[in-house]
Design an enzyme around this catalytic site. Structure first.
Site, short mmCIF file in Angstrom:
data_model
loop_
_atom_site.label_atom_id
_atom_site.label_comp_id
_atom_site.label_asym_id
_atom_site.label_seq_id
_atom_site.Cartn_x
_atom_site.Cartn_y
_atom_site.Cartn_z
N ASP A 1 10.93 1.71 9.72
CA ASP A 1 11.07 2.00 11.17
C ASP A 1 11.25 1.16 12.09
O ASP A 1 10.95 -0.24 11.88
CB ASP A 1 9.84 2.88 11.60
CG ASP A 1 8.66 2.06 11.49
OD1 ASP A 1 8.23 1.42 10.50
OD2 ASP A 1 7.69 2.26 12.63
N GLU B 1 5.27 1.65 10.66
CA GLU B 1 4.35 0.62 11.15
C GLU B 1 4.31 0.41 12.67
O GLU B 1 3.20 0.17 13.01
CB GLU B 1 5.19 -0.72 10.57
CG GLU B 1 4.53 -2.07 10.63
CD GLU B 1 4.77 -2.52 12.05
OE1 GLU B 1 3.78 -3.51 12.40
OE2 GLU B 1 5.69 -2.15 12.98
#
Length: 488
Positions: free
Chosen positions: A79, A146
Site C-alpha cells: 500500500d 502498513e
C-alpha cells in the site's frame, strides 16, 4: 511522462516500479495490487501464496552455487499513502501515478509518488524475475495496509517463512541501516454537539484557510518542527472567538494519521461590527505565523474569503471546550531518547480535525520506542479530550522493534557498506512504524535489518526518490545477497 522513468538505470527495477505505480493501491483497498503481485509470481512459475490477511508470499530457489546459504526473507508493503495538492485533479482509485524525472530525482505530478514503499516492492519483483543475479533462496513477503494499521504484519502467522534473515526495504536514507523502530497507537475522539443560530444581527460569513505547509511523515519528519495545520488553525480560532465573538460552523483539517497536516479550513460567522477588526487580526496573524515558520514552512498561507453566512453554528460552550481541548493536545516531540543520540523517543501527531453538522472527530497517532511511554502519552491525550466531553478510543496499537546491534546481518552489512562506499553507515533506530517489530513476534529468531534509497517528502505530494541513490542501494542489496552466510 512515465516513459522517461522507464529508461532510467537499472531499467528492470524502474520498469517494475512504473508497472506497480500504474495500479491503484491505497491502504485498505489493496485488492488490485494483491492480484497484480500474485499474477506476477505465478507468471514466473514460482510458488505463490496469498494468506488469509492478504499478504503475498513468493518463494524462489537459490541460484546455482548458493544452495547452502541461509534463506533470506525480503519484505516490503504494497500500500501507499494517497495525498494530493488541493488544486490537483486526480482520482487515486482509478488513476496510476503520473511520474516525471527532474534532474537526479523522480517525482509525481501533484500527488504522492509511492516510492514509499514501491521502490522496495519493485526491487523484490526485479530479484524474483532475474535470471542472472546470484542469490540464496528468497522468500518475498509483500504485506498490506502498513500505512494505516500494520494489518498485514499483524495478520501474518508463524510457520509460513523459513528464513533466518529478513531484509526490510522500507528505509528512506541510503546511509542508514535501521535496526529498531517506534511502535504506535491510534487515538480517535468523537462526539456530538448542539447547534444554534448565530447570536447576533448582521452576521458575516467567512472561510478561513491555512495551507501551503510542508507536511511530511508524522514519524520520520516530526523532529523537523514543521507546522501542523490543525494546531495553527486552532490557535487562530480560539483567539478570534475570545476577541471578536466569532462562531464556528465547520472545521475541516488534515487527513491521514501518518501525515503531518498541511491544510485546514474553517467556516465562521463574525459580527458585522467586528468585521474590520477580524480581517486585521487575520492579516496580523498571517505575518506572525509566516515569520515563525519561515524556515520549516516557507510556503505557508493564511487566507480569508467572504462566503454565505452559515445558518447554524456550534454553541459557544461547546466551541470553548473543543478549542481548549485541541490546544491542550500535545503535538510533535514529547521526549527525545536519553540513550540514542538524536532519536525521537515519543511523539504525537494531531492528524485530523472535523467539526460539522453537529458531529466532530479528532484523530491522532502517538508513537514511541518505549511501549509504556506510548501508553502514558496516549492516556494523557485521552484524558484531555474526555474532559471536553469526547468519547475516546485507543486502537491499532503495535509494538516497537528492539535493536540488536550485534546481529550477524548488521555486522555483515556494515562491513559491506564501509568497503563499497568508503564511509561509515548510520546504524540506528528510527521514529517510524516499521513492520519488523510486529513480524518478529512470530519469528523471534529471525535477524532483521531495514534499508533503502533516498526518499524525501514521503506521505506528501512533495515525495521524491533519488535516481543515483537507487543505483547505490541496488548495488548494496545485490552484494548483500551474494555474501549471505552459509547455513549453520
Amino acid at each position: 511522462m512515465n516513459t522517461e522513468v522507464r529508461n532510467l538505470e537499472p531499467k528492470a527495477l524502474w520498469n517494475n516500479f512504473a508497472d506497480l505505480n500504474a495500479v491503484p493501491r491505497p491502504s485498505k483497498k489493496e485488492e488490485r495490487v494483491i492480484s497484480f503481485i500474485k499474477e506476477f509470481g505465478e507468471s514466473l512459475g514460482l510458488e505463490t501464496y496469498v494468506d488469509e490477511t492478504g499478504n503475498v508470499i513468493i518463494k524462489k530457489p537459490a541460484t546455482k552455487g548458493m544452495e547452502n546459504r541461509q534463506t533470506v526473507a525480503i519484505q516490503s508493503h504494497l500500500d501507499m499513502v494517497h495525498q494530493k495538492n488541493a488544486d490537483t485533479n486526480f482520482d487515486f482509485d482509478t488513476q496510476g501515478i503520473e511520474m516525471y524525472v527532474d534532474g537526479d530525482w523522480v517525482k509525481a505530478n501533484g500527488t504522492t509518488l509511492g516510492a514509499d514503499n514501491g521502490m522496495g516492492v519493485a526491487s523484490i519483483m526485479t530479484l524474483l524475475a532475474s535470471k542472472d543475479i546470484a542469490h540464496p533462496a528468497i522468500e518475498a513477503l509483500f504485506t498490506i495496509d502498513e500505512e494505516t494499521g500494520m494489518t498485514g504484519a499483524m495478520g501474518l502467522k508463524g510457520g509460513l517463512l523459513d528464513a533466518s534473515i529478513m531484509l526490510n526495504l522500507d528505509t528512506e536514507d541510503d546511509r542508514e541501516l535501521t535496526i529498531g523502530c517506534a511502535g504506535g497507537v491510534d487515538i480517535t475522539a468523537t462526539g456530538r454537539y448542539e447547534q444554534e443560530s448565530t447570536s447576533f444581527d448582521g452576521t458575516k460569513g467567512y472561510k478561513l484557510v491555512v495551507k501551503g505547509l510542508t507536511g511530511g511523515h508524522s514519524g520520520m519528519d516530526i523532529y523537523l518542527g514543521r507546522g501542523n495545520a490543525n494546531k495553527l488553525m486552532n490557535r487562530l480560532l480560539l483567539q478570534a472567538v475570545q476577541q471578536f465573538g466569532l462562531q464556528i460552523a465547520v472545521i475541516d483539517g488534515g487527513g491521514l494519521r501518518n501525515a503531518i497536516p498541511r491544510e485546514s479550513f474553517a467556516v465562521v460567522a463574525v459580527p458585522q461590527a467586528e468585521e474590520a477588526n477580524f480581517k486585521a487580526f487575520v492579516e496580523d496573524q498571517k505575518t506572525i505565523l509566516k515569520k515563525e515558520y519561515a524556515t520549516t514552512d516557507p510556503n505557508l498561507q493564511v487566507t480569508l474569503e467572504e462566503t454565505a453566512a452559515p445558518a447554524q453554528v456550534a454553541t459557544r460552550e461547546f466551541t470553548g471546550q473543543l478549542l481548549r481541548a485541541i490546544y491542550a493536545c500535545p503535538n510533535g516531540i514529547y521526549r527525545m531518547s536519553p540513550e540514542i543520540k538524536h532519536l525521537v523517543q515519543t511523539s504525537n501527531n494531531l492528524a485530523r480535525v472535523l467539526v460539522k453538522d453537529g458531529e466532530y472527530s479528532l484523530l491522532c497517532l502517538t508513537r514511541s520506542s518505549v511501549d509504556t511511554e506510548k501508553k502514558d502519552l496516549a492516556i494523557a491525550i485521552k484524558s484531555a479530550l474526555e474532559l471536553a466531553g469526547a468519547s475516546v478510543e485507543l486502537s491499532g496499537s503495535y509494538p516497537g522493534w528492539m535493536p540488536k546491534p550485534d546481529a550477524t546481518i548488521v555486522k555483515l552489512m556494515s562491513d559491506i557498506y564501509r568497503s563499497k562506499f568508503n564511509e561509515e553507515p548510520d546504524v540506528n533506530a528510527c521514529h517510524a512504524g516499521l513492520e519488523c517489530g510486529i513480524l518478529g513476534a512470530n519469528y523471534p529468531e529471525m535477524e532483521m535489518i531495514s534499508f533503502g534509497p533516498n526518499i524525501r517528502g514521503a506521505h506528501s505530494p512533495d515525495e521524491k526518490v533519488q535516481v543515483s541513490s537507487v543505483q547505490k542501494y541496488w548495488d548494496f542489496l545485490l552484494e548483500t545477497l551474494q555474501r549471505v552466510p552459509e547455513k549453520v
